[in-house]
Design an enzyme around this catalytic site. Structure first.
Site, PDB file in Angstrom:
ATOM      1  N   HIS A   9       0.841  -1.202   0.000  1.00 22.18           N
ATOM      2  CA  HIS A   9       0.000   0.000   0.000  1.00 22.18           C
ATOM      3  C   HIS A   9       0.875   1.250   0.000  1.00 22.18           C
ATOM      4  O   HIS A   9       2.113   1.168   0.008  1.00 22.18           O
ATOM      5  CB  HIS A   9      -0.995  -0.013   1.166  1.00 22.18           C
ATOM      6  CG  HIS A   9      -0.373  -0.110   2.534  1.00 22.18           C
ATOM      7  ND1 HIS A   9       0.528   0.789   2.998  1.00 22.18           N
ATOM      8  CD2 HIS A   9      -0.531  -1.035   3.522  1.00 22.18           C
ATOM      9  CE1 HIS A   9       0.898   0.465   4.226  1.00 22.18           C
ATOM     10  NE2 HIS A   9       0.276  -0.656   4.564  1.00 22.18           N
ATOM     11  N   HIS A  63       3.786   1.726   2.483  1.00 22.70           N
ATOM     12  CA  HIS A  63       5.038   1.054   2.114  1.00 22.70           C
ATOM     13  C   HIS A  63       5.828   1.912   1.132  1.00 22.70           C
ATOM     14  O   HIS A  63       7.037   2.084   1.259  1.00 22.70           O
ATOM     15  CB  HIS A  63       4.747  -0.306   1.470  1.00 22.70           C
ATOM     16  CG  HIS A  63       4.149  -1.311   2.410  1.00 22.70           C
ATOM     17  ND1 HIS A  63       2.995  -1.999   2.146  1.00 22.70           N
ATOM     18  CD2 HIS A  63       4.543  -1.738   3.636  1.00 22.70           C
ATOM     19  CE1 HIS A  63       2.715  -2.814   3.145  1.00 22.70           C
ATOM     20  NE2 HIS A  63       3.644  -2.671   4.075  1.00 22.70           N
ATOM     21  N   CYS A 116      -1.191 -11.150  18.876  1.00 27.14           N
ATOM     22  CA  CYS A 116      -1.892 -10.624  17.698  1.00 27.14           C
ATOM     23  C   CYS A 116      -1.137 -11.078  16.454  1.00 27.14           C
ATOM     24  O   CYS A 116       0.020 -10.686  16.261  1.00 27.14           O
ATOM     25  CB  CYS A 116      -1.976  -9.098  17.727  1.00 27.14           C
ATOM     26  SG  CYS A 116      -2.618  -8.441  16.164  1.00 27.14           S
ATOM     27  N   CYS A 153       0.027  -8.254  13.844  1.00 30.54           N
ATOM     28  CA  CYS A 153       1.333  -7.587  14.013  1.00 30.54           C
ATOM     29  C   CYS A 153       2.382  -8.556  14.549  1.00 30.54           C
ATOM     30  O   CYS A 153       3.489  -8.147  14.881  1.00 30.54           O
ATOM     31  CB  CYS A 153       1.233  -6.323  14.866  1.00 30.54           C
ATOM     32  SG  CYS A 153       0.295  -6.411  16.362  1.00 30.54           S
ATOM     33  N   CYS A 188      -6.235  -6.150  20.234  1.00 28.81           N
ATOM     34  CA  CYS A 188      -4.876  -5.657  19.961  1.00 28.81           C
ATOM     35  C   CYS A 188      -4.911  -4.133  19.960  1.00 28.81           C
ATOM     36  O   CYS A 188      -5.760  -3.539  19.285  1.00 28.81           O
ATOM     37  CB  CYS A 188      -4.412  -6.186  18.602  1.00 28.81           C
ATOM     38  SG  CYS A 188      -2.999  -5.293  17.946  1.00 28.81           S
ATOM     39  N   HIS A 246      -4.240  -3.063  16.053  1.00 32.51           N
ATOM     40  CA  HIS A 246      -5.191  -3.454  15.002  1.00 32.51           C
ATOM     41  C   HIS A 246      -6.649  -3.462  15.446  1.00 32.51           C
ATOM     42  O   HIS A 246      -7.535  -3.658  14.626  1.00 32.51           O
ATOM     43  CB  HIS A 246      -4.810  -4.828  14.447  1.00 32.51           C
ATOM     44  CG  HIS A 246      -3.525  -4.792  13.705  1.00 32.51           C
ATOM     45  ND1 HIS A 246      -2.318  -5.067  14.308  1.00 32.51           N
ATOM     46  CD2 HIS A 246      -3.254  -4.431  12.433  1.00 32.51           C
ATOM     47  CE1 HIS A 246      -1.365  -4.900  13.424  1.00 32.51           C
ATOM     48  NE2 HIS A 246      -1.893  -4.518  12.285  1.00 32.51           N
ATOM     49  N   LYS A 287      -5.629   5.423   9.297  1.00 30.50           N
ATOM     50  CA  LYS A 287      -4.358   4.825   8.874  1.00 30.50           C
ATOM     51  C   LYS A 287      -4.626   3.870   7.722  1.00 30.50           C
ATOM     52  O   LYS A 287      -5.598   3.123   7.747  1.00 30.50           O
ATOM     53  CB  LYS A 287      -3.801   4.058  10.074  1.00 30.50           C
ATOM     54  CG  LYS A 287      -2.707   3.075   9.786  1.00 30.50           C
ATOM     55  CD  LYS A 287      -2.399   2.316  11.077  1.00 30.50           C
ATOM     56  CE  LYS A 287      -1.364   1.225  10.950  1.00 30.50           C
ATOM     57  NZ  LYS A 287      -1.555   0.177  10.005  1.00 30.50           N
ATOM     58  N   LYS A 290      -3.745  -2.736   5.333  1.00 26.30           N
ATOM     59  CA  LYS A 290      -4.172  -3.852   4.498  1.00 26.30           C
ATOM     60  C   LYS A 290      -5.259  -4.618   5.222  1.00 26.30           C
ATOM     61  O   LYS A 290      -6.272  -4.978   4.659  1.00 26.30           O
ATOM     62  CB  LYS A 290      -2.988  -4.802   4.272  1.00 26.30           C
ATOM     63  CG  LYS A 290      -1.930  -4.245   3.371  1.00 26.30           C
ATOM     64  CD  LYS A 290      -0.752  -5.181   3.237  1.00 26.30           C
ATOM     65  CE  LYS A 290       0.099  -5.220   4.488  1.00 26.30           C
ATOM     66  NZ  LYS A 290       1.375  -5.897   4.339  1.00 26.30           N
TER      67      LYS A 290
HETATM   68  O1  ME8 Z   1       5.696  -4.250  10.230  1.00 26.41           O
HETATM   69  N1  ME8 Z   1       1.904   4.808   6.565  1.00 26.41           N
HETATM   70  O2  ME8 Z   1       5.656  -4.998   8.051  1.00 26.41           O
HETATM   71  P1  ME8 Z   1       4.437  -4.116   7.477  1.00 26.41           P
HETATM   72  C1  ME8 Z   1       3.238   4.776   6.612  1.00 26.41           C
HETATM   73  N2  ME8 Z   1       7.311  -6.929   8.602  1.00 26.41           N
HETATM   74  N3  ME8 Z   1       3.946   3.666   6.888  1.00 26.41           N
HETATM   75  C2  ME8 Z   1       3.262   2.536   7.121  1.00 26.41           C
HETATM   76  C3  ME8 Z   1       1.849   2.502   7.092  1.00 26.41           C
HETATM   77  C4  ME8 Z   1       1.171   3.713   6.771  1.00 26.41           C
HETATM   78  N4  ME8 Z   1      -0.130   3.792   6.695  1.00 26.41           N
HETATM   79  N5  ME8 Z   1       1.456   1.242   7.377  1.00 26.41           N
HETATM   80  C5  ME8 Z   1       2.600   0.524   7.579  1.00 26.41           C
HETATM   81  C6  ME8 Z   1       6.086  -4.998   9.342  1.00 26.41           C
HETATM   82  N6  ME8 Z   1       3.661   1.308   7.435  1.00 26.41           N
HETATM   83  C7  ME8 Z   1       7.237  -5.940   9.598  1.00 26.41           C
HETATM   84  C8  ME8 Z   1       8.521  -5.141   9.704  1.00 26.41           C
HETATM   85  S1  ME8 Z   1      11.171  -4.936  10.017  1.00 26.41           S
HETATM   86  C9  ME8 Z   1      12.382  -5.923  10.604  1.00 26.41           C
HETATM   87  C10 ME8 Z   1       9.737  -5.958  10.021  1.00 26.41           C
HETATM   88  C11 ME8 Z   1       5.079   0.938   7.610  1.00 26.41           C
HETATM   89  O3  ME8 Z   1       4.288  -4.571   6.072  1.00 26.41           O
HETATM   90  C12 ME8 Z   1       5.310   0.206   8.920  1.00 26.41           C
HETATM   91  O4  ME8 Z   1       5.345   1.108   9.986  1.00 26.41           O
HETATM   92  O5  ME8 Z   1       3.283  -4.184   8.369  1.00 26.41           O
HETATM   93  C13 ME8 Z   1       6.636  -0.468   8.632  1.00 26.41           C
HETATM   94  O6  ME8 Z   1       7.712   0.418   8.877  1.00 26.41           O
HETATM   95  C14 ME8 Z   1       6.532  -0.802   7.146  1.00 26.41           C
HETATM   96  O7  ME8 Z   1       5.464   0.003   6.620  1.00 26.41           O
HETATM   97  C15 ME8 Z   1       6.217  -2.268   6.900  1.00 26.41           C
HETATM   98  O8  ME8 Z   1       5.010  -2.620   7.545  1.00 26.41           O
END
Ligand code: ME8
Length: 456
Positions: A18, A21, A126, A129, A143, A146, A292, A295
């Site tokens: 999304h 990311h 959870c 996360c 959670c 979430h 926020k 997904k």
């Molecule tokens: O947390 N706005 O993966 P993830 C900005 N696999 N950034 C966002 C966001 C948003 N709305 N939503 C998510 C994970 N993020 C783990 C990380 S690292 C060793 C393991 C950011 O796919 C989130 O904060 O849920 C994180 O930094 C990244 O996207 C991946 O989130």
């Protein structure tokens, strides 16, 4: 050569990427490109976090085996990075063999340090996360992140003696204001550390999509220990490349995973007897219609679709400019269009277009000889220095504002020397003006390059 290592989080490829990311990758890319411009030898890592129960369940839902599922999904994340012109040096996937080897090595070291013991875990979890919570942390039994019902885990597990490292972590945070930024996030971690710190449950036996513990094959490693270790795999821990790039200069992550990085990761590093990261920078969330992006909650904006609708450089510009770095910021296509028209087209585009077409039409496409405007030159030098300083402090939004102010200054300069009129009577004077304007375009192109690599 001086080195610089920057990482993003590695994303869960449980569903398609999304805009959040995309945002994180773009911010990291700006910093990586800036450091390369400064002459640093940069290592910039990103990738996908592919193990754990959440992924296993998503694969089951899709009717695929986990490996087949992550191969397919991870490619979407890589494609997004490529579309967005993310200049990563390594796209790491935790299902890769090189990573599994490093994780096994890390686990053995934690074990040798006497920090692993067997016990029994009972408590909320959870899967969204992939986080263990205490009863007190839940909000109405849900959670806290979430807002979804948590699951109960009751099983024999291995634990990591995280409690042992609490004081050292607190000392590192308090003794080094640069370590965790921005300050509000740093304070959150300090507050949470005023509570007792429990040992961390680090293995599961009720599913198998993960890395087996070398000391007990019935257990797979907790996915966060697996995922955080990617920062060492990507620089080839424990080889020479690791010596060259560790400690990492910046871990760039979102606010929902600050605890995992600031506390869990730091305690693992301390147990491995490795220096802590120089900086963990915690950015805010991209929000949409006041919520926020998520997904799991179906609030998704497809960044690939946006790259097909708008120029990629413009999308990069918009996200950095609109969302003050370190804070939450809203996305809407309307504000994207406004910034593109009012700033990129009217200010930057207009200036560059006027200067270049004038040079083409009146000076045969060659930069004319002329007299450098010393005052303007000094001003540009100062402004470019300011941009550099802001970027060094990771103030990417402010740096971009300053660059746009330079473009505004360009328009003002062009307008005030009126070359289209002056050229009728004094071609030398018009040439002076154009020479200085072309120089100004050059300063814009260099300073903007990390933000808008294709246009520049
Ligand atoms: O947390 N706005 O993966 P993830 C900005 N696999 N950034 C966002 C966001 C948003 N709305 N939503 C998510 C994970 N993020 C783990 C990380 S690292 C060793 C393991 C950011 O796919 C989130 O904060 O849920 C994180 O930094 C990244 O996207 C991946 O989130």
């Amino acid at each position: 050569m001086k080195t610089f290592f920057i990482s993003t989080a590695i994303d869960y490829p449980s569903t398609a990427p999304h805009l959040g990311h995309a945002y994180e990758k773009i911010c990291a890319d700006v910093i990586a490109r800036f450091k390369r411009l400064q002459g640093f030898d940069v290592h910039f890592s990103t990738g996908t976090d592919e193990h754990g129960l959440k992924i296993q369940r998503s694969a089951e839902k899709a009717g695929k085996r986990p490996k087949e599922f992550v191969d397919f999904m991870s490619s979407k994340f890589r494609k997004l990075c490529d579309e967005l012109k993310i200049s990563y040096d390594d796209f790491i996937r935790t299902s890769e063999e090189r990573h599994q080897k490093v994780v096994q090595f890390i686990f053995k070291k934690l074990h040798q340090a006497g920090d692993i013991y067997k016990g029994f875990y009972e408590g909320p979890y959870c899967t969204e996360c992939e986080t263990f919570y205490s009863e007190e942390e839940l909000v109405d039994g849900n959670c806290p992140v979430h807002k979804k019902r948590v699951e109960r885990v009751e099983e024999e597990s291995y634990f990591f003696r995280m409690s042992k490292y609490k004081d050292k972590i607190l000392d590192s945070i308090e003794g080094n204001p640069d370590f965790i930024q921005p300050e509000s996030r740093r304070n959150e971690i300090i507050n949470r550390l005023s509570e007792p710190l429990k040992d961390l449950c680090i293995s599961r036996t009720d599913f198998d999509w993960g890395i087996q513990l070398p000391i007990d094959k019935k257990h797979v490693l907790y996915v966060w220990v697996d995922a955080l270790s990617n920062y060492l795999t990507t620089i080839g821990y424990p080889t020479d490349k690791f010596q060259k790039f560790w400690p990492v200069d910046v871990h760039l992550i979102g606010k929902d995973i600050s605890w995992h990085h600031c506390v869990i990761w730091s305690s693992l590093l301390l147990s491995l007897d490795l220096p802590l990261p120089k900086k963990i920078f915690i950015h805010g969330f991209v929000t949409y219609k006041g919520e926020k992006l998520s997904k799991s909650r179906g609030l998704v904006i497809d960044p690939i679709h946006l790259t097909k609708t708008y120029p990629v450089d413009a999308l990069r510009y918009f996200l950095i400019r609109e969302i003050s770095f370190g804070q939450d910021g809203a996305f809407s296509e309307e504000s994207l269009r406004i910034r593109l028209n009012d700033e990129l087209a009217d200010v930057f585009g207009n200036f560059v277009h006027r200067v270049l077409t004038f040079t083409r039409d009146r000076f045969g496409g060659k930069v004319p000889d002329g007299k450098i405007d010393k005052k303007l030159e000094a001003e540009l030098h100062e402004r470019a220095g300011k941009v550099e300083k802001l970027l060094e402090e990771l103030k990417v939004t402010q740096a971009l504002e300053e660059i746009m102010a330079i473009a505004g200054r360009g328009n003002e300069y062009f307008q005030s020397c009126r070359p289209w009129e002056v050229i009728k009577t004094d071609s030398k004077k018009a040439a002076d003006c154009l020479l200085n304007c072309v120089n100004l375009v050059k300063v814009l192109c260099i300073t903007l390059k990390p933000f808008m690599p294709s246009v520049c």
